[in-house]
Each structure stands twice: as C-alpha cells, then as structure tokens.
Design a protein around this motif. Sequence first.
Motif, PDB file in Angstrom:
ATOM      1  N   ASN A 210      25.918 -40.677 -96.177  1.00  0.00           N
ATOM      2  CA  ASN A 210      26.135 -40.150 -94.822  1.00  0.00           C
ATOM      3  C   ASN A 210      24.896 -40.310 -93.947  1.00  0.00           C
ATOM      4  O   ASN A 210      24.836 -39.761 -92.854  1.00  0.00           O
ATOM      5  CB  ASN A 210      26.502 -38.666 -94.900  1.00  0.00           C
ATOM      6  N   ALA A 259      25.226 -36.311 -92.305  1.00  0.00           N
ATOM      7  CA  ALA A 259      26.649 -36.003 -92.100  1.00  0.00           C
ATOM      8  C   ALA A 259      26.828 -35.060 -90.911  1.00  0.00           C
ATOM      9  O   ALA A 259      25.991 -34.185 -90.652  1.00  0.00           O
ATOM     10  CB  ALA A 259      27.236 -35.386 -93.359  1.00  0.00           C
ATOM     11  N   ASN A 260      27.957 -35.256 -90.209  1.00  0.00           N
ATOM     12  CA  ASN A 260      28.177 -34.470 -88.997  1.00  0.00           C
ATOM     13  C   ASN A 260      29.644 -34.080 -88.832  1.00  0.00           C
ATOM     14  O   ASN A 260      30.121 -33.854 -87.726  1.00  0.00           O
ATOM     15  CB  ASN A 260      27.710 -35.273 -87.772  1.00  0.00           C
ATOM     16  N   THR A 261      30.360 -33.976 -89.945  1.00  0.00           N
ATOM     17  CA  THR A 261      31.795 -33.686 -89.906  1.00  0.00           C
ATOM     18  C   THR A 261      32.098 -32.376 -89.197  1.00  0.00           C
ATOM     19  O   THR A 261      33.150 -32.228 -88.558  1.00  0.00           O
ATOM     20  CB  THR A 261      32.359 -33.620 -91.343  1.00  0.00           C
ATOM     21  N   TYR A 262      31.198 -31.419 -89.306  1.00  0.00           N
ATOM     22  CA  TYR A 262      31.415 -30.091 -88.715  1.00  0.00           C
ATOM     23  C   TYR A 262      30.500 -29.826 -87.508  1.00  0.00           C
ATOM     24  O   TYR A 262      30.387 -28.704 -87.056  1.00  0.00           O
ATOM     25  CB  TYR A 262      31.175 -29.008 -89.775  1.00  0.00           C
ATOM     26  N   LYS A 270      30.831 -35.293 -83.567  1.00  0.00           N
ATOM     27  CA  LYS A 270      30.965 -35.210 -85.022  1.00  0.00           C
ATOM     28  C   LYS A 270      30.670 -36.544 -85.701  1.00  0.00           C
ATOM     29  O   LYS A 270      31.115 -36.804 -86.815  1.00  0.00           O
ATOM     30  CB  LYS A 270      32.369 -34.724 -85.402  1.00  0.00           C
ATOM     31  N   SER A 271      29.894 -37.379 -85.042  1.00  0.00           N
ATOM     32  CA  SER A 271      29.540 -38.680 -85.596  1.00  0.00           C
ATOM     33  C   SER A 271      28.299 -38.569 -86.475  1.00  0.00           C
ATOM     34  O   SER A 271      27.309 -37.933 -86.077  1.00  0.00           O
ATOM     35  CB  SER A 271      29.268 -39.685 -84.471  1.00  0.00           C
ATOM     36  N   ASN A 272      28.346 -39.177 -87.663  1.00  0.00           N
ATOM     37  CA  ASN A 272      27.172 -39.191 -88.531  1.00  0.00           C
ATOM     38  C   ASN A 272      26.006 -39.916 -87.859  1.00  0.00           C
ATOM     39  O   ASN A 272      26.210 -40.811 -87.027  1.00  0.00           O
ATOM     40  CB  ASN A 272      27.484 -39.882 -89.861  1.00  0.00           C
ATOM     41  N   HIS A 296      27.494 -26.414 -94.742  1.00  0.00           N
ATOM     42  CA  HIS A 296      27.365 -27.363 -93.633  1.00  0.00           C
ATOM     43  C   HIS A 296      26.901 -26.645 -92.372  1.00  0.00           C
ATOM     44  O   HIS A 296      27.220 -27.046 -91.255  1.00  0.00           O
ATOM     45  CB  HIS A 296      28.709 -28.051 -93.375  1.00  0.00           C
ATOM     46  N   SER A 317      34.049 -25.484 -86.207  1.00  0.00           N
ATOM     47  CA  SER A 317      33.046 -26.524 -86.034  1.00  0.00           C
ATOM     48  C   SER A 317      32.335 -26.294 -84.705  1.00  0.00           C
ATOM     49  O   SER A 317      32.930 -26.445 -83.632  1.00  0.00           O
ATOM     50  CB  SER A 317      33.701 -27.909 -86.047  1.00  0.00           C
TER      51      SER A 317
END
Length: 525
Positions: A210, A259-262, A270-272, A296, A317
Amino acid sequence: MVDVGKWPIFTLLSPQEIASVRKACVFGTSANEAIYITHSDEVFVFGLNCSNCLGTGDNQSTIVPKKLEALCGKKINSLSYGSGPHVILSTEDGEVYAWGHNGYSQLGNGTTNQGITPIQVCTNLLSKTVIEVACGSHHSMALSSDGDVYAWGYNNCGQVGSGSTANQPTPRKVSNCLQTKMVVSIACGQTSSMAVIDNGEVFGWGYNGNGQLGLGNNGNQLTPCRVAALHGVCILQIACGYAHTLALTDEGLLYSWGANTYGQLGTSNKSNQLSPIQIMMEKERVVEVAACHSSHTSAAKTQGGQVYMWGQCRGQSVILPHLTHFTCTDDVFACFSTPAVMWRLLSVEHEDSLTVAESLKKEFDSPETSDLKFRVDGKYIHVHKAVLKIRCEHFRTMFQSYWNEDMKDVIEIDQFSYPVYHAFLEYLYTDSVDLPPEDAIGLLDLATSYCENRLKKLCQHIIKRGITVENAFSLLSAADLEEFCFKFCVNHLTEVTQTAAFWQMDGPLLKEFIAKASKCGAFKN
C-alpha cells in the motif's frame, strides 16, 4: 491527566485500583486485555487471555487483576503488542521480556511454543541496554541505547530486515544500510518496519503493497531502504498504523503515506499514497502524532493543545483531520479506534498540583484561609465570602453593603441544624452532597428557601434512593416528594405501621395519613 477509565475494560477496576495505576496498556484483537503498573511498581493483568497473552501461567480469562510477580519491581519503560497477541516490553535496566502468541517465533526464544509467562529475551540482547520495543502483527523489534536495531519473528514480507523471507527465531541485528547509523526511534505496521536515525532520516522495510514504506513504489523491501522523499526535512517522530505511516518533523510539519481506505492519511480522499505527502498545512505546529498497527485511525496534537483525529473513527471514514474536544491523542483511541486499544504504554502520572475544583474542596472549613464563620448549634463552619458570592445568589445578595451580615465576621444560623448547614456550605465548594435521607429533608427545605434548584434535585434524588420502611414515615414531609413517599408507605403498609416512626407521628398527621390511605383502598381486604 489521562483517564484510563475511558477504556471500557478499565471499568472492571475499583476506584482504589484505578487510583493506583501509574502506567497502562490496553491491547488485544478486541481490546479485551490490559496490563498496568502501579505506583509501587507492581504489575497486574486482566482480560480475555487469548493465546496466553496475560502471562499468568494459564489460559484462563480473568476480570479480577492478577499480579505478574516476575515483572514486579522491574521498572517497565516501553511496551508493545502484536495481533496474536504477543507482548514485548523493556525495563529501565535494558532487559527485554516477552510472552503470548509465538507461532512465528515472535517471542525471540528460538521456538514456536506459546509463552505462558514473561521470559527474558536473551539472544544477542544480554549485552545490550534496550530502550524501546515495537511489535507488528507477528514480528518484534528492539532498539538499544547505542542505536542498534534487532528484529525477529514473522518475515514473510521482509519485515525482519534480514534480506530473506525466512522467519527469524531469535533477535538479529538489522544491518545493511543501518550498519553505521544511530537509530533513535522505531515503529511497526502490521507487516512493515520503520526506523528514524539521529540525523532525522527515515528507513523502512517489509511489506509495501500500500506504499506504507514511502518509497514511491509498492514493492516489498527485504532490507532497510531510506525514504528519499523526506530528504531535506528532519523527522522527530514516526507512527505506524495498520498499513499507513505518519511522520513529524522538527519544525512541526506532518507527513503521511500508505494505505488510505478509511481516509487515514488525512488527504481529503481515499487514494493510497506511495510517497510522503504533507497534511494539516493550515493548522498550527504539530507536536505529536499517533497511530497503532492494529487500527486505521490517526491522531495529532498541536502546540496549542488541540487534538485532531481522522481515518476509521467508530466505523466512519474521516478523510480530513477533525478537531476534537480531547486534550490528548490517547483519548482518540479510547473513544474512536476499532479496536479501542492504546497506541503506546500510557503514563497516567498524577499531577502534583491541584485543580481549581480540588483546591476549593480542600479549603472548605479551613480556619487558615477563611474570612468568615457561620455559627450553627454552637459549632463553627469556616468559609470564604468570595466563594459564597460566586456560588450562591442568596449570599450574593446578603453580602451587600446595606446588609448587616456584610460587616460581620461571625453569622449566627438558627433556622437550620448544623449537619444541614454544613452540608449546604460544603456543596457550594464541592458540588456534591453526602447526607442520609433523614437529614436530606432539612437540606431540601434549605434549598427550597434559598432557591437552589440543582441542590433540590440532588436532595430529592438522595431521598428517593434512600427510602426504606424504617424511615418512610419520617420522609413524608419532604418537599415535592410527599406523593412519592406516601405511595411507598401504602405499598409497604404492614411493615411501615410496625416502625417506631409510625407510632411517634403526631396525632393529626397520623389521622391525615390514615384517611388518605383509606381513600386509596389501602385497608381493603
């Protein structure tokens, strides 16, 4: 001061046990385990005990704290935990102890047998003074006082930094490009490792799917690699989340990547991010960042004491740093992280100085500082005019220049008893009342007379909670509670009529009660 009571598991402890806590850590996949150190340097654990992570020598869960004799007096200064969970800690003497899940040799003892009690980690560390430990999901790291890093355990992605993906059963020095470096801080994501060296450079190794290593790509690294994108800035602190990383510079600037899922990077999307990106640029100087490999969630504290949170917050989020009402980053994890674990070994040192409320409480009825005395039933109560004027409209009016009382050093009170008036004045200093229901009636009358509505509610609450068949008749005169007390007497009529209070009641009042009870059908068969 941080309140450990904000973590649900600590509600199992008594107020006395809570007061004894000096350091603490809540851990586990569901935040169901805890360890704490007392002011007398005793170590206790309680909770679910998954994978023997409490170190009590058995696999039994416990809601009653159990003492870990092997660690008492060891002066623990750093502690971390994995996902198994396993627990690693270091002491002020530089020793390292480990216990719990060991399926990948993350305890560093050369085996894969679970550690049911704390055992010292010896290989390559006996001659070292370890000052900090860190854990990923199933790997462990230790930092020595001379700047060396040792790693062991699960190594499927290179998180041990050995140059291979073979698990490492005992502590091994992480060398390669760190060979001549002086490392000052370490941190672990789930399957990644980070280190800060004394010149502020950052190195990362392990899983990078990620971009959590910040190298501009998503390829795993089997040995430490410098985060080149941070060239020109000096990093003071680094914190790793599940798969994201936060870094704080010596100028109070904050960078995030991975990682940026949340929304845990705080970039408004929410983009990595494969490389560090600066965030919170419009905020004041940041002085602390916080993240935890089991969540997270991200948090930061500014120079002015403001605390921000973002990422996964109670299932939501939050994609931009959100200003909270908290005073420390630890509270973010207590209230909004999933699970509600601690991101560090929490210090709950009690302040030497008193708060305003504590100071007021301490000075109630103090002859040394008072400037006024009330004389009730021949006894004196020492108070401060300024406090009474601030807290009570009755006294604010009384201490006017045209009232006689304003010129007196001693004021006589004859309409209320000493226990009642003492409780009233103490309430003005403490906001609390500690009286039996029988005396609370008198305080209720006083509160009604002085128009103290909050005090009235407190007294009514005491009376309602304290009514019994023995005192019910004596409470019938409680202001605004006559009907409540009457119904209680009727509901327990047989028992109430056998009490001394019933037979001591004045004739007219007794007749009135009997007549009213009769209308309610209390005497029907």
